[in-house]
Scaffold this motif. Structure first.
Motif, PDB file in Angstrom:
ATOM      1  N   GLY A 113       0.814  -1.212   0.000  1.00 38.54           N
ATOM      2  CA  GLY A 113       0.000   0.000   0.000  1.00 38.54           C
ATOM      3  C   GLY A 113       0.844   1.257   0.000  1.00 38.54           C
ATOM      4  N   LEU A 114       1.941   1.248   0.756  1.00 40.19           N
ATOM      5  CA  LEU A 114       2.822   2.422   0.813  1.00 40.19           C
ATOM      6  C   LEU A 114       3.480   2.691  -0.533  1.00 40.19           C
ATOM      7  CD1 LEU A 114       4.533   1.723   4.262  1.00 40.19           C
ATOM      8  CD2 LEU A 114       2.801   3.460   3.790  1.00 40.19           C
ATOM      9  N   VAL A 115       3.881   1.616  -1.213  1.00 39.31           N
ATOM     10  CA  VAL A 115       4.494   1.774  -2.533  1.00 39.31           C
ATOM     11  C   VAL A 115       3.484   2.358  -3.517  1.00 39.31           C
ATOM     12  CG1 VAL A 115       5.455   0.529  -4.503  1.00 39.31           C
ATOM     13  CG2 VAL A 115       6.232  -0.030  -2.188  1.00 39.31           C
ATOM     14  N   LYS A 116       2.259   1.843  -3.485  1.00 39.30           N
ATOM     15  CA  LYS A 116       1.218   2.338  -4.393  1.00 39.30           C
ATOM     16  C   LYS A 116       0.923   3.814  -4.170  1.00 39.30           C
ATOM     17  CE  LYS A 116      -1.253  -2.010  -5.225  1.00 39.30           C
ATOM     18  NZ  LYS A 116      -2.517  -2.772  -4.995  1.00 39.30           N
ATOM     19  N   GLN A 117       1.006   4.250  -2.905  1.00 34.66           N
ATOM     20  CA  GLN A 117       0.728   5.647  -2.582  1.00 34.66           C
ATOM     21  C   GLN A 117       1.939   6.555  -2.786  1.00 34.66           C
ATOM     22  OE1 GLN A 117      -1.558   6.129   1.235  1.00 34.66           O
ATOM     23  NE2 GLN A 117      -1.404   3.909   1.269  1.00 34.66           N
ATOM     24  N   GLY A 118       3.061   5.967  -3.173  1.00 33.85           N
ATOM     25  CA  GLY A 118       4.269   6.757  -3.367  1.00 33.85           C
ATOM     26  C   GLY A 118       4.940   7.162  -2.066  1.00 33.85           C
ATOM     27  N   LEU A 119       4.624   6.470  -0.975  1.00 34.40           N
ATOM     28  CA  LEU A 119       5.197   6.812   0.328  1.00 34.40           C
ATOM     29  C   LEU A 119       6.507   6.074   0.606  1.00 34.40           C
ATOM     30  CD1 LEU A 119       1.920   6.915   2.454  1.00 34.40           C
ATOM     31  CD2 LEU A 119       3.209   8.829   1.488  1.00 34.40           C
ATOM     32  N   VAL A 120       6.829   5.117  -0.246  1.00 35.49           N
ATOM     33  CA  VAL A 120       8.134   4.440  -0.207  1.00 35.49           C
ATOM     34  C   VAL A 120       8.674   4.437  -1.626  1.00 35.49           C
ATOM     35  CG1 VAL A 120       9.308   2.225   0.090  1.00 35.49           C
ATOM     36  CG2 VAL A 120       7.653   2.979   1.789  1.00 35.49           C
ATOM     37  N   SER A 121       9.896   4.912  -1.788  1.00 38.10           N
ATOM     38  CA  SER A 121      10.479   5.000  -3.135  1.00 38.10           C
ATOM     39  C   SER A 121      11.442   3.834  -3.376  1.00 38.10           C
ATOM     40  CB  SER A 121      11.201   6.330  -3.311  1.00 38.10           C
ATOM     41  OG  SER A 121      12.289   6.429  -2.418  1.00 38.10           O
ATOM     42  N   PRO A 122      11.713   3.505  -4.647  1.00 38.59           N
ATOM     43  CA  PRO A 122      12.550   2.352  -4.983  1.00 38.59           C
ATOM     44  C   PRO A 122      13.984   2.442  -4.474  1.00 38.59           C
ATOM     45  CG  PRO A 122      11.274   3.047  -6.894  1.00 38.59           C
ATOM     46  CD  PRO A 122      11.102   4.109  -5.854  1.00 38.59           C
ATOM     47  N   ASP A 123      14.479   3.638  -4.221  1.00 39.18           N
ATOM     48  CA  ASP A 123      15.864   3.777  -3.785  1.00 39.18           C
ATOM     49  C   ASP A 123      16.028   3.705  -2.266  1.00 39.18           C
ATOM     50  OD1 ASP A 123      14.536   6.196  -3.426  1.00 39.18           O
ATOM     51  OD2 ASP A 123      16.345   7.401  -3.711  1.00 39.18           O
ATOM     52  N   GLU A 124      14.939   3.493  -1.541  1.00 37.05           N
ATOM     53  CA  GLU A 124      15.009   3.459  -0.075  1.00 37.05           C
ATOM     54  C   GLU A 124      15.182   2.027   0.433  1.00 37.05           C
ATOM     55  OE1 GLU A 124      12.625   7.144   1.739  1.00 37.05           O
ATOM     56  OE2 GLU A 124      11.310   5.659   0.806  1.00 37.05           O
ATOM     57  N   ARG A 125      16.023   1.900   1.470  1.00 33.01           N
ATOM     58  CA  ARG A 125      16.161   0.614   2.148  1.00 33.01           C
ATOM     59  C   ARG A 125      15.000   0.463   3.127  1.00 33.01           C
ATOM     60  NH1 ARG A 125      21.458   1.518   5.050  1.00 33.01           N
ATOM     61  NH2 ARG A 125      20.478   3.567   5.086  1.00 33.01           N
ATOM     62  N   VAL A 126      14.293  -0.624   2.974  1.00 31.09           N
ATOM     63  CA  VAL A 126      13.103  -0.889   3.783  1.00 31.09           C
ATOM     64  C   VAL A 126      13.300  -2.197   4.538  1.00 31.09           C
ATOM     65  CG1 VAL A 126      10.608  -1.264   3.748  1.00 31.09           C
ATOM     66  CG2 VAL A 126      11.658   0.264   2.057  1.00 31.09           C
ATOM     67  N   VAL A 127      13.009  -2.187   5.826  1.00 33.56           N
ATOM     68  CA  VAL A 127      13.066  -3.408   6.630  1.00 33.56           C
ATOM     69  C   VAL A 127      11.665  -3.770   7.089  1.00 33.56           C
ATOM     70  CG1 VAL A 127      13.970  -4.526   8.706  1.00 33.56           C
ATOM     71  CG2 VAL A 127      15.403  -2.926   7.429  1.00 33.56           C
ATOM     72  N   VAL A 128      11.244  -4.987   6.757  1.00 31.87           N
ATOM     73  CA  VAL A 128      10.008  -5.523   7.318  1.00 31.87           C
ATOM     74  C   VAL A 128      10.391  -6.568   8.357  1.00 31.87           C
ATOM     75  CG1 VAL A 128       8.571  -5.086   5.291  1.00 31.87           C
ATOM     76  CG2 VAL A 128       9.785  -7.257   5.477  1.00 31.87           C
ATOM     77  N   PHE A 129       9.689  -6.578   9.450  1.00 33.67           N
ATOM     78  CA  PHE A 129       9.936  -7.554  10.502  1.00 33.67           C
ATOM     79  C   PHE A 129       8.949  -8.708  10.372  1.00 33.67           C
ATOM     80  CE2 PHE A 129      12.480  -4.300  12.309  1.00 33.67           C
ATOM     81  CZ  PHE A 129      13.293  -4.901  13.263  1.00 33.67           C
ATOM     82  N   ASN A 130       9.497  -9.928  10.275  1.00 37.90           N
ATOM     83  CA  ASN A 130       8.651 -11.093  10.491  1.00 37.90           C
ATOM     84  C   ASN A 130       8.759 -11.429  11.971  1.00 37.90           C
ATOM     85  OD1 ASN A 130       7.113 -13.453  10.280  1.00 37.90           O
ATOM     86  ND2 ASN A 130       8.986 -14.666  10.172  1.00 37.90           N
ATOM     87  N   THR A 131       7.705 -11.182  12.711  1.00 35.95           N
ATOM     88  CA  THR A 131       7.787 -11.254  14.170  1.00 35.95           C
ATOM     89  C   THR A 131       7.700 -12.666  14.738  1.00 35.95           C
ATOM     90  OG1 THR A 131       5.444 -10.680  14.151  1.00 35.95           O
ATOM     91  CG2 THR A 131       7.006  -8.915  14.640  1.00 35.95           C
ATOM     92  N   GLY A 132       7.367 -13.656  13.896  1.00 34.88           N
ATOM     93  CA  GLY A 132       7.290 -15.007  14.422  1.00 34.88           C
ATOM     94  C   GLY A 132       7.194 -16.047  13.325  1.00 34.88           C
ATOM     95  N   SER A 133       7.319 -17.293  13.730  1.00 34.50           N
ATOM     96  CA  SER A 133       7.250 -18.400  12.788  1.00 34.50           C
ATOM     97  C   SER A 133       5.809 -18.757  12.456  1.00 34.50           C
ATOM     98  CB  SER A 133       7.955 -19.630  13.383  1.00 34.50           C
ATOM     99  OG  SER A 133       7.702 -20.771  12.594  1.00 34.50           O
ATOM    100  N   GLY A 134       5.543 -18.981  11.180  1.00 35.40           N
ATOM    101  CA  GLY A 134       4.221 -19.417  10.764  1.00 35.40           C
ATOM    102  C   GLY A 134       3.847 -20.787  11.299  1.00 35.40           C
TER     103      GLY A 134
END
Length: 393
Positions: free
Chosen positions: A359-380
């Protein structure tokens, strides 16, 4: 003996002595934060020597509150992998995407960090039993670290908690009570019985030390990025201790001269069926009203009221970040997308971050040149019944 100096109220700043067990601050009924002699800690905690230390979160022991090493209750938690997931990033328009995989922790989630520190400090200060309301993973971590410490654990869970979480607690020797209701209902039971039963309440942010364990995610991010923090951190927030803890860690590291004033934009992701922080953020409110009728398949996000709501909102705004909500359909679909592109089987809460990033990418709130970290908080693997139920639909 460590470098902990005292505890401070997060609302008014009043200081409290470190040598007794506290829950919320008596002055404001707000979370307490541990404060350290950071100048003194710098004499022993050298940034350039960290690589010589143990590969766990206890490599940062000087800025953790356990004063005697023999009271450290550890199962090897922390220093989880930071993985570049370029293929997934390219799929969603964020090619500089990284995943911090907290499913590698003992008990299979990031909750191990906070409960390791909370149980350690409670034990050091004389507690013999702990109690906690839990939607799942915090209960398992409490049971594990209490067992390791030789303490009694009393865990209160919503009746519809994922089966793996309940079984885990029981096998680890905890006393488990199932409650008809939400985690907030479980919390009321703990609050009402703790004094009479002699339990120390280790509920999210109702004691000062879980956030100290969670803040080590911030220290690790900085170290793993060679002290140049990423532009965006995306984190799923129920109680929000992880996000709050990382923000505290960034401040401590700047005071020690390890990093500069640059901060990542902190993004809170919540489920559309329980999004009090998103609603408060969008309304410009300083705190969040309780969410009525909370409902989501991501059990860790089903928190209708967070004690640290004002701390989350403060960190999000100070960082220039935002709060976003995703539907259960979106987050569950992202379990498959994230797993098949990375080889990591994420918890629904971790997959919610990918949905939020899209959603952030679609809204232009995250650009392709930015380093983004997503946290996987636990095991599936802890959510097999939930995920297999979706597969059967």
């Amino acid at each position: 003996m460590g470098f902990l100096t005292d505890l401070t109220c997060t609302r008014c700043g009043r200081a409290y002595p470190k040598d007794r067990l506290w829950n919320l601050s008596p002055c404001c009924e707000a979370p307490l934060f541990a404060r350290y002699d950071l100048e003194g800690a710098m004499g022993e905690l050298k940034r350039e020597r960290l690589a010589e230390r143990m590969p766990t979160m206890w490599r940062y022991a000087e800025v953790l509150p356990v004063e005697r090493e023999d009271y450290r209750v550890s199962l090897g938690e922390g220093f989880t992998p930071l993985l570049q997931v370029t293929s997934l990033g390219q799929q969603v328009g964020a090619p500089k995407l990284y995943m911090k995989d907290e499913g590698n922790n003992p008990t299979g989630s990031f909750k191990a960090r906070g409960l390791s520190v909370a149980v350690s400090r409670a034990c050091e200060l004389g507690a013999r039993a702990v109690a906690i309301p839990s939607a799942g993973n915090a209960g398992g971590a409490t049971a594990a670290y209490a067992a390791r410490a030789g303490m009694r654990a009393h865990i209160f869970m919503p009746r519809d908690v994922p089966r793996a979480n309940r079984v885990e607690c029981e096998v680890l020797g905890a006393h488990v009570e199932l409650v008809d209701g939400l985690i907030t209902d479980c919390g009321r039971i703990v609050a009402g019985r703790k004094d009479r039963e002699g339990w120390f309440d280790v509920s999210t942010l109702k004691e000062p030390y879980r956030v100290e364990g969670k803040k080590t995610m911030g220290y690790e991010l900085a170290e793993q990025f060679d002290w140049d923090l990423p532009e965006v951190v995306i984190y799923p927030t129920g109680g929000g201790t992880g996000l709050i803890g990382m923000w505290k860690a960034f401040d401590e590291m700047e005071q020690m001269g390890w990093i500069g004033s640059k901060r990542p934009r902190m993004v809170s992701v919540q489920a559309a069926g329980c999004a009090p922080i998103v609603r408060a953020f969008e309304a410009g409110a300083a705190s969040a009203e309780p969410w009525e009728g909370a409902e989501t398949a991501a059990a860790g996000l089903r928190v209708p009221r967070a004690v640290g709501d004002f701390l989350m909102l403060r960190a999000i705004r100070e960082s220039g970040g935002c709060a976003v909500a995703v539907s259960d359909e979106e987050l569950m679909a992202c379990v498959w997308e994230m797993a098949s592109a990375t080889g990591i089987f994420p918890a629904p809460e971790g997959a919610a971050n990918l949905a939020g990033l899209k959603g952030l990418v679609k809204q232009g709130l995250v650009s392709p040149d930015e380093r983004v970290v997503v946290f996987n908080t636990g095991s599936g693997l802890k959510y097999i019944d939930v995920i297999s139920g979706v597969m059967l639909q």
